[in-house]
Design an enzyme around this catalytic site. Sequence first.
Site, PDB file in Angstrom:
ATOM      1  N   ARG A  50       0.806  -1.392  -0.004  1.00 21.90           N
ATOM      2  CA  ARG A  50      -0.107  -0.048  -0.050  1.00 21.90           C
ATOM      3  C   ARG A  50       0.764   1.279   0.097  1.00 21.90           C
ATOM      4  O   ARG A  50       0.389   2.281  -0.554  1.00 21.90           O
ATOM      5  CB  ARG A  50      -0.962  -0.096   1.222  1.00 21.90           C
ATOM      6  CG  ARG A  50      -1.675   1.258   1.369  1.00 21.90           C
ATOM      7  CD  ARG A  50      -3.031   1.153   2.284  1.00 21.90           C
ATOM      8  NE  ARG A  50      -2.437   0.470   3.381  1.00 21.90           N
ATOM      9  CZ  ARG A  50      -2.039   1.346   4.585  1.00 21.90           C
ATOM     10  NH1 ARG A  50      -1.726   2.350   4.431  1.00 21.90           N
ATOM     11  NH2 ARG A  50      -2.081   0.541   5.781  1.00 21.90           N
ATOM     12  N   TYR A 102     -15.052  15.887 -18.238  1.00 24.08           N
ATOM     13  CA  TYR A 102     -15.461  14.574 -18.214  1.00 24.08           C
ATOM     14  C   TYR A 102     -16.522  14.400 -17.172  1.00 24.08           C
ATOM     15  O   TYR A 102     -16.669  14.741 -16.020  1.00 24.08           O
ATOM     16  CB  TYR A 102     -14.407  13.563 -17.871  1.00 24.08           C
ATOM     17  CG  TYR A 102     -14.705  12.172 -17.514  1.00 24.08           C
ATOM     18  CD1 TYR A 102     -15.587  11.377 -18.520  1.00 24.08           C
ATOM     19  CD2 TYR A 102     -14.422  11.339 -16.392  1.00 24.08           C
ATOM     20  CE1 TYR A 102     -15.886  10.010 -17.687  1.00 24.08           C
ATOM     21  CE2 TYR A 102     -14.730  10.331 -16.046  1.00 24.08           C
ATOM     22  CZ  TYR A 102     -15.375   9.342 -17.010  1.00 24.08           C
ATOM     23  OH  TYR A 102     -16.099   8.409 -16.350  1.00 24.08           O
ATOM     24  N   ASP A 173      -5.819  18.238 -16.849  1.00 24.63           N
ATOM     25  CA  ASP A 173      -6.149  17.084 -16.958  1.00 24.63           C
ATOM     26  C   ASP A 173      -5.597  16.734 -18.367  1.00 24.63           C
ATOM     27  O   ASP A 173      -6.238  17.183 -19.640  1.00 24.63           O
ATOM     28  CB  ASP A 173      -7.466  16.481 -16.993  1.00 24.63           C
ATOM     29  CG  ASP A 173      -8.024  15.084 -17.241  1.00 24.63           C
ATOM     30  OD1 ASP A 173      -7.165  14.475 -18.115  1.00 24.63           O
ATOM     31  OD2 ASP A 173      -8.787  14.519 -16.717  1.00 24.63           O
ATOM     32  N   LYS A 198      -6.788   5.359 -20.541  1.00 23.39           N
ATOM     33  CA  LYS A 198      -6.808   5.553 -21.822  1.00 23.39           C
ATOM     34  C   LYS A 198      -5.408   5.388 -22.872  1.00 23.39           C
ATOM     35  O   LYS A 198      -5.266   4.304 -22.917  1.00 23.39           O
ATOM     36  CB  LYS A 198      -7.360   7.083 -21.946  1.00 23.39           C
ATOM     37  CG  LYS A 198      -8.370   7.356 -20.950  1.00 23.39           C
ATOM     38  CD  LYS A 198      -9.444   6.410 -21.194  1.00 23.39           C
ATOM     39  CE  LYS A 198     -10.942   6.824 -20.380  1.00 23.39           C
ATOM     40  NZ  LYS A 198     -10.942   6.644 -18.895  1.00 23.39           N
TER      41      LYS A 198
END
Length: 386
Positions: A50, A102, A173, A198
């Site tokens: 983690r 988005y 972004d 993406k």
Amino acid sequence: MARGIDTKCLHLEEEEGLNTHYGAISYPIYQTATYAHPGVGQSTGYDYSRLQNPTREHLEKVVASLENGIDALAFSSGMAAITLLMELFAPGDHLIVDTDLYGGSIRLFSHVSEKNGIIFFHVECHRENVENYINEHTKAIYIETPTNPMMNVTDIAALAQIAKKHGLLLIVDNTFLSPYFQNPLDLGADIVVHSGTKFLGGHNDTLAGFLITNREDISERFRFLIKTTGAGLAPFDSWLILRGIKTLGIRMERAQKNAIAIAKWLQCQEAVTGVIYPGLPEHPGYEIMKKQARGFGAMITFHLKSKEFALAILEKVRMIKFAESLGGVETLITYPATQTHADVPKEIREKNGITEATLRLSVGIEDVEDLLAELEAVFSAASEMA
């Protein structure tokens, strides 16, 4: 020595000449949750996955190198990255965000971040004077460029000047262009966001997200937050994104070449009322794109003469897939009204230009002749149905 971006997709200069990991060319997947300590008060450098994992760390160094940042953090999805990003802010903080974003980002801001006391002003950052919306509580400006799905282009360097003048963070972004075509940190941004699902991954086979910065203070805060919230990317998924990045350059070039051809074809179709692609000279952001990016990307948004025609196209595509997401090797077509922006109120969608006759195309790397042949057939069949 400065390295080209295609080389940086394959090699970390700091690791060249080291015969580590038994000489493995493909970086190993360290599929472990925890690590043994050599002794009390001693560590191998890794304690618990983690906190950090060698495979994820290698990926983060590659992405930081591609974006010319000092640090990158890999998350379980793009939305996990943006969710952690919002932890930089406190109740009462004010953020200026683009109107066209988005739909998942808008949903997060509206239903989670606002509940936590963050205030959002939605501004058309590509055309309005953002400075008019800054007040004493403003902490950051958040944009996409080009935006999803309306392909609005904002001048990053100009916005960075405004942000620095007022002591604000500029967050960009960069998902649609990837670091292959655009590097917002070089233009004055403080933080870059990616949905690694993406173009970075590029194969529609895993989820990932990234935050990249060139500021030590932000890096330290992000590192504290990621170990506390536990949203880091798993080792196997990190390896998949590493594998995808190796071909980022050739994929982006091929997909862009195909997109330009398809955008020009769409312009000639009687059923198409508008084509939005920043690589077309008539796009209002064309000159800004030439100034701040090395390419125009592979995303096209287009409007059709009716909702019925749009739905008929979605019914008829075969090789081109009617699916969510973008940036993979396969060409995908998306209906924003019911998919990516379904949770955005209809009046806001329409104000931003998204109608029930709007489609978004993520152009892949197939032979362009085959893509155009499919579109010819699909448009012909849709004309009979609509």
